[in-house]
Scaffold this motif. Structure first.
Motif, PDB file in Angstrom:
ATOM      1  N   ALA A   1      -5.608   1.968  -7.869  1.00 25.88           N
ATOM      2  CA  ALA A   1      -4.873   0.786  -7.409  1.00 25.88           C
ATOM      3  C   ALA A   1      -4.777   0.782  -5.885  1.00 25.88           C
ATOM      4  O   ALA A   1      -4.922  -0.262  -5.241  1.00 25.88           O
ATOM      5  CB  ALA A   1      -3.477   0.758  -8.037  1.00 25.88           C
ATOM      6  N   VAL A   2      -4.539   1.973  -5.287  1.00 22.65           N
ATOM      7  CA  VAL A   2      -4.502   2.062  -3.830  1.00 22.65           C
ATOM      8  C   VAL A   2      -5.839   1.594  -3.251  1.00 22.65           C
ATOM      9  O   VAL A   2      -5.885   0.804  -2.300  1.00 22.65           O
ATOM     10  CB  VAL A   2      -4.190   3.516  -3.377  1.00 22.65           C
ATOM     11  CG1 VAL A   2      -4.331   3.652  -1.862  1.00 22.65           C
ATOM     12  CG2 VAL A   2      -2.796   3.936  -3.812  1.00 22.65           C
ATOM     13  N   TRP A   3      -6.924   2.054  -3.855  1.00 21.48           N
ATOM     14  CA  TRP A   3      -8.244   1.730  -3.305  1.00 21.48           C
ATOM     15  C   TRP A   3      -8.618   0.265  -3.525  1.00 21.48           C
ATOM     16  O   TRP A   3      -9.131  -0.401  -2.626  1.00 21.48           O
ATOM     17  CB  TRP A   3      -9.298   2.666  -3.900  1.00 21.48           C
ATOM     18  CG  TRP A   3     -10.664   2.423  -3.328  1.00 21.48           C
ATOM     19  CD1 TRP A   3     -11.782   2.008  -3.977  1.00 21.48           C
ATOM     20  CD2 TRP A   3     -11.049   2.577  -1.956  1.00 21.48           C
ATOM     21  NE1 TRP A   3     -12.838   1.885  -3.124  1.00 21.48           N
ATOM     22  CE2 TRP A   3     -12.421   2.232  -1.861  1.00 21.48           C
ATOM     23  CE3 TRP A   3     -10.377   2.965  -0.790  1.00 21.48           C
ATOM     24  CZ2 TRP A   3     -13.119   2.257  -0.663  1.00 21.48           C
ATOM     25  CZ3 TRP A   3     -11.065   2.987   0.405  1.00 21.48           C
ATOM     26  CH2 TRP A   3     -12.425   2.644   0.460  1.00 21.48           C
ATOM     27  N   TRP A   4      -8.368  -0.263  -4.752  1.00 21.61           N
ATOM     28  CA  TRP A   4      -8.681  -1.670  -5.017  1.00 21.61           C
ATOM     29  C   TRP A   4      -7.900  -2.574  -4.081  1.00 21.61           C
ATOM     30  O   TRP A   4      -8.440  -3.521  -3.524  1.00 21.61           O
ATOM     31  CB  TRP A   4      -8.362  -2.035  -6.487  1.00 21.61           C
ATOM     32  CG  TRP A   4      -9.483  -1.683  -7.417  1.00 21.61           C
ATOM     33  CD1 TRP A   4      -9.862  -0.422  -7.774  1.00 21.61           C
ATOM     34  CD2 TRP A   4     -10.386  -2.581  -8.064  1.00 21.61           C
ATOM     35  NE1 TRP A   4     -10.936  -0.480  -8.618  1.00 21.61           N
ATOM     36  CE2 TRP A   4     -11.276  -1.788  -8.821  1.00 21.61           C
ATOM     37  CE3 TRP A   4     -10.523  -3.967  -8.091  1.00 21.61           C
ATOM     38  CZ2 TRP A   4     -12.294  -2.352  -9.586  1.00 21.61           C
ATOM     39  CZ3 TRP A   4     -11.541  -4.519  -8.874  1.00 21.61           C
ATOM     40  CH2 TRP A   4     -12.416  -3.728  -9.601  1.00 21.61           C
ATOM     41  N   TYR A   5      -6.608  -2.272  -3.917  1.00 23.13           N
ATOM     42  CA  TYR A   5      -5.796  -3.121  -3.046  1.00 23.13           C
ATOM     43  C   TYR A   5      -6.294  -3.047  -1.604  1.00 23.13           C
ATOM     44  O   TYR A   5      -6.441  -4.080  -0.931  1.00 23.13           O
ATOM     45  CB  TYR A   5      -4.324  -2.701  -3.121  1.00 23.13           C
ATOM     46  CG  TYR A   5      -3.458  -3.472  -2.159  1.00 23.13           C
ATOM     47  CD1 TYR A   5      -3.252  -4.840  -2.336  1.00 23.13           C
ATOM     48  CD2 TYR A   5      -2.890  -2.854  -1.057  1.00 23.13           C
ATOM     49  CE1 TYR A   5      -2.485  -5.557  -1.435  1.00 23.13           C
ATOM     50  CE2 TYR A   5      -2.119  -3.571  -0.166  1.00 23.13           C
ATOM     51  CZ  TYR A   5      -1.927  -4.920  -0.352  1.00 23.13           C
ATOM     52  OH  TYR A   5      -1.183  -5.634   0.540  1.00 23.13           O
TER      53      TYR A   5
ATOM     54  N   LEU B   1       0.840  -1.201   0.000  1.00 20.99           N
ATOM     55  CA  LEU B   1       0.000   0.000   0.000  1.00 20.99           C
ATOM     56  C   LEU B   1       0.876   1.253   0.000  1.00 20.99           C
ATOM     57  O   LEU B   1       0.614   2.202  -0.759  1.00 20.99           O
ATOM     58  CB  LEU B   1      -0.911  -0.019   1.235  1.00 20.99           C
ATOM     59  CG  LEU B   1      -1.779   1.216   1.459  1.00 20.99           C
ATOM     60  CD1 LEU B   1      -2.622   1.541   0.249  1.00 20.99           C
ATOM     61  CD2 LEU B   1      -2.681   1.004   2.667  1.00 20.99           C
ATOM     62  N   LEU B   2       1.930   1.254   0.819  1.00 21.32           N
ATOM     63  CA  LEU B   2       2.865   2.385   0.824  1.00 21.32           C
ATOM     64  C   LEU B   2       3.461   2.603  -0.560  1.00 21.32           C
ATOM     65  O   LEU B   2       3.569   3.728  -1.044  1.00 21.32           O
ATOM     66  CB  LEU B   2       4.004   2.135   1.827  1.00 21.32           C
ATOM     67  CG  LEU B   2       3.658   2.231   3.299  1.00 21.32           C
ATOM     68  CD1 LEU B   2       4.874   1.879   4.127  1.00 21.32           C
ATOM     69  CD2 LEU B   2       3.166   3.627   3.639  1.00 21.32           C
ATOM     70  N   ALA B   3       3.857   1.491  -1.195  1.00 20.20           N
ATOM     71  CA  ALA B   3       4.511   1.603  -2.499  1.00 20.20           C
ATOM     72  C   ALA B   3       3.534   2.146  -3.542  1.00 20.20           C
ATOM     73  O   ALA B   3       3.895   3.007  -4.357  1.00 20.20           O
ATOM     74  CB  ALA B   3       5.059   0.239  -2.924  1.00 20.20           C
ATOM     75  N   LEU B   4       2.284   1.660  -3.533  1.00 19.40           N
ATOM     76  CA  LEU B   4       1.299   2.167  -4.498  1.00 19.40           C
ATOM     77  C   LEU B   4       1.045   3.648  -4.257  1.00 19.40           C
ATOM     78  O   LEU B   4       0.896   4.430  -5.207  1.00 19.40           O
ATOM     79  CB  LEU B   4      -0.012   1.369  -4.372  1.00 19.40           C
ATOM     80  CG  LEU B   4       0.065  -0.072  -4.865  1.00 19.40           C
ATOM     81  CD1 LEU B   4      -1.222  -0.827  -4.505  1.00 19.40           C
ATOM     82  CD2 LEU B   4       0.293  -0.134  -6.369  1.00 19.40           C
ATOM     83  N   ASN B   5       1.014   4.051  -2.986  1.00 18.18           N
ATOM     84  CA  ASN B   5       0.789   5.462  -2.681  1.00 18.18           C
ATOM     85  C   ASN B   5       1.986   6.316  -3.139  1.00 18.18           C
ATOM     86  O   ASN B   5       1.802   7.435  -3.626  1.00 18.18           O
ATOM     87  CB  ASN B   5       0.555   5.638  -1.178  1.00 18.18           C
ATOM     88  CG  ASN B   5       0.047   7.025  -0.842  1.00 18.18           C
ATOM     89  OD1 ASN B   5      -1.023   7.420  -1.273  1.00 18.18           O
ATOM     90  ND2 ASN B   5       0.845   7.783  -0.112  1.00 18.18           N
ATOM     91  N   VAL B   6       3.201   5.782  -3.003  1.00 14.34           N
ATOM     92  CA  VAL B   6       4.370   6.524  -3.498  1.00 14.34           C
ATOM     93  C   VAL B   6       4.289   6.686  -5.016  1.00 14.34           C
ATOM     94  O   VAL B   6       4.637   7.750  -5.552  1.00 14.34           O
ATOM     95  CB  VAL B   6       5.681   5.816  -3.076  1.00 14.34           C
ATOM     96  CG1 VAL B   6       6.859   6.345  -3.879  1.00 14.34           C
ATOM     97  CG2 VAL B   6       5.944   6.027  -1.588  1.00 14.34           C
ATOM     98  N   LEU B   7       3.790   5.672  -5.718  1.00 16.53           N
ATOM     99  CA  LEU B   7       3.631   5.801  -7.170  1.00 16.53           C
ATOM    100  C   LEU B   7       2.606   6.890  -7.504  1.00 16.53           C
ATOM    101  O   LEU B   7       2.794   7.672  -8.442  1.00 16.53           O
ATOM    102  CB  LEU B   7       3.199   4.459  -7.771  1.00 16.53           C
ATOM    103  CG  LEU B   7       4.304   3.395  -7.798  1.00 16.53           C
ATOM    104  CD1 LEU B   7       3.730   2.032  -8.184  1.00 16.53           C
ATOM    105  CD2 LEU B   7       5.409   3.778  -8.776  1.00 16.53           C
ATOM    106  N   LEU B   8       1.522   6.956  -6.729  1.00 11.95           N
ATOM    107  CA  LEU B   8       0.537   8.020  -6.935  1.00 11.95           C
ATOM    108  C   LEU B   8       1.177   9.390  -6.701  1.00 11.95           C
ATOM    109  O   LEU B   8       1.007  10.318  -7.508  1.00 11.95           O
ATOM    110  CB  LEU B   8      -0.652   7.810  -5.985  1.00 11.95           C
ATOM    111  CG  LEU B   8      -1.657   8.951  -5.883  1.00 11.95           C
ATOM    112  CD1 LEU B   8      -2.275   9.287  -7.224  1.00 11.95           C
ATOM    113  CD2 LEU B   8      -2.748   8.610  -4.874  1.00 11.95           C
TER     114      LEU B   8
END
Lengths: 208, 208, 208, 208
Positions: free
Chosen positions: B128-132, B77-84
């Motif tokens: 992606a953050v939300w789906w995950y 989740l942290l990684a997806l948020n960093v991508l955002l």
């Protein structure tokens, strides 16, 4: 000083340094003739932006984990952390140099070595904060045992060693060094995935 | 890591990215002869500034709402948020490109497509953050039911679709794409107005 | 959304906008021949920096006081506050224009009018936040009575009126307008001095 | 206003000012011919970056300690603190001037004097905050006795005096002034080391 203020200040510097990276991306002269080509031609800037953004994001996440374990501060710890922040806040410059060198196709190896050395120095400061804080369990709380703290010394100590490897690769090929950083990031992300086994403790990973 | 630190770091990146937009606005050469004309001639910069500022503001508000529902984090989740955040922090560059192209009246369609694609990619990371987080109610707390989480998947999932529509419009007309973003913002603001009916839950809206 | 997050985000934008002002100050070409003269010749930049820094500082202090009284938010309040932040974050540009015009001694009146209008618009958004929040005591808590809220409407409503006066003065003389802003700041600081009388309530002041 | 918000805002300005320093470092024209030489030739920029980063870090740490003792604020205290922040946020400009002068080997003494005077003014504002807050123990809490507050007046009062010494040295030699700042930083760091004697109170140090 509580670690709360220290963390908030560090978060600020990380967030600002990471966000300033975009200012180094500029349209080249004469873009009016072919904007599409100019935007494609900026691929070195995009590549340097993505790699540096993700590396700083990784260092930030590790910094977070480190201060999850550190419960007290003193002047020397503050000073070591300021040295780490000084290195992180400097990163937009070697990122710019690397992108410029790749774009001009001149001095790419020199630029990759410069970029790598800044990471190595940051990794050394990162580990200095941890060694000082964990030596004799000086500033650590009950979240972590001395054995775990020693394990983290080894894992985080791998950070500057890996950056040094990237620097040596960069002396031969800047693209090779960037590929190595991408591998590091993929490995790190894989290592961070949630574990399902009962009783497993939070993962700690190389980096810094 | 608690979501509190994640949110504070994200807020920092949003606030900095939004504030750096102004640095892309510059007086043209030769303004001394006619400052009034030069200031009026910068209308593309003002337009791009306003639209991007409000779009980032909207994404920030949605990000806030999302993390109102997310109670736990993990490495992915942290990684997806960093991508955002990486995408959001990049926005000053396509904003600058769009303003420059409108000003030079060259490559405006290409610039609008570039701008739109960066928003599409950001919308994908947002979702992606939300789906995950919402898959199997993985990281959600008691503020939200599984049915409501699914409803948000649909609403927020509209975000990148609408940005893709704007991108396609931009391939024909940059001004048309900007008009579409303004429509989105007006609709969003209308949708956010306070409701008076008893028992109504907080509104959730498309975006991201 | 709690007002806490809104205030933290606003504080971030205020702090960043205020700190970016310095980036607009640059050494002129040919400074090598006479650095002392070049540094003295930048007086318009210093003056514009100081006045804008203090004005933004004043608006930030007033914003703080306003959200001391506001206890709840909704979408429209968030949107109005984003519009206010959009104006504040834009201020480095008119500050730069004003300094450049004073330095070139061209278009100073136009630059002062442009600078003043941005402040007027910011003042209107500031007051819109307060009118919306205080209308029918909609979002206010028990820290303030309806009569006091109405008194603040009048005091803060003076802000854009005074900025409009400065704009009209600027149409005749940029230096005159800057002098008027300095007077405003001195008056504001005098008005903020601590009061010793027993039972006196916190001072509220014009601004925005 | 609570000191919490004031500290958070100040931390933001310190973190941003410190991070903007890197934007003043730029590759010179013609670097393509010899990137290694160009990177080495930027030593004045690195030196000015490191010294300023560490000085601001030191002032931030002292600012922290000061607000550890200050428990209440009023308008005048806020205004004095804004003046201090105005000086800190200005530091990227004299840092840039100093690096440029060292690089061009023109006007280095003038640049060192300019840099020093900005520090002197900042030190005066810093001490004004402390004198006003500690006068009659006005805004201090129980963490500190009046005698300790007076001792801090003396120690922190040394800050602008030492900066003035550096300014005078700079009038003869910019490198001499930089060496003096390095000495100050080393002394400060040494002074901050943890003490082991039982019952010793937190160290307070010159600076600001």
């Amino acid at each position: 000083m509580s670690t709360g203020r220290l963390e908030a200040f560090s978060d600020g510097v990380f967030a600002i340094a990471i966000t300033l990276l975009v200012l180094e991306i500029r349209l080249p002269e004469g873009w009016e003739e072919d904007l599409g080509g100019a935007l494609l031609g900026l691929w070195p800037s995009y590549l340097a932006y993505v790699v540096t953004f993700l590396l700083v994001g990784m260092i930030w996440m590790n910094h977070h984990r480190m201060f999850h374990f550190i419960h007290r501060t003193d002047g020397l710890l503050l000073a070591l952390n300021v040295l780490l922040l000084m290195d992180v806040a400097f990163l937009p410059f070697p990122t710019h140099v690397l992108a410029e060198a790749l774009h001009a196709d001149h001095g790419t190896q020199m630029a990759a070595v410069f970029y790598g050395l800044v990471l190595v120095i940051g990794g050394i400061f990162y580990n200095a904060v941890w060694w000082y804080s964990s030596s004799g369990h000086r500033h650590l709380g009950g979240h972590i045992t001395p054995a775990e703290a020693r394990a983290l010394r080894f894992r985080w100590g791998m950070g500057p060693v890996l950056y040094l490897v990237a620097t040596v690769i960069g002396a031969f090929s800047a693209i090779g060094a960037l590929g190595f950083y991408v591998l590091l990031l993929v490995f790190y992300m894989f290592d961070m995935r949630p574990r399902r086994q009962a009783g497993e403790r939070p993962t700690v990973t190389a980096g810094g």
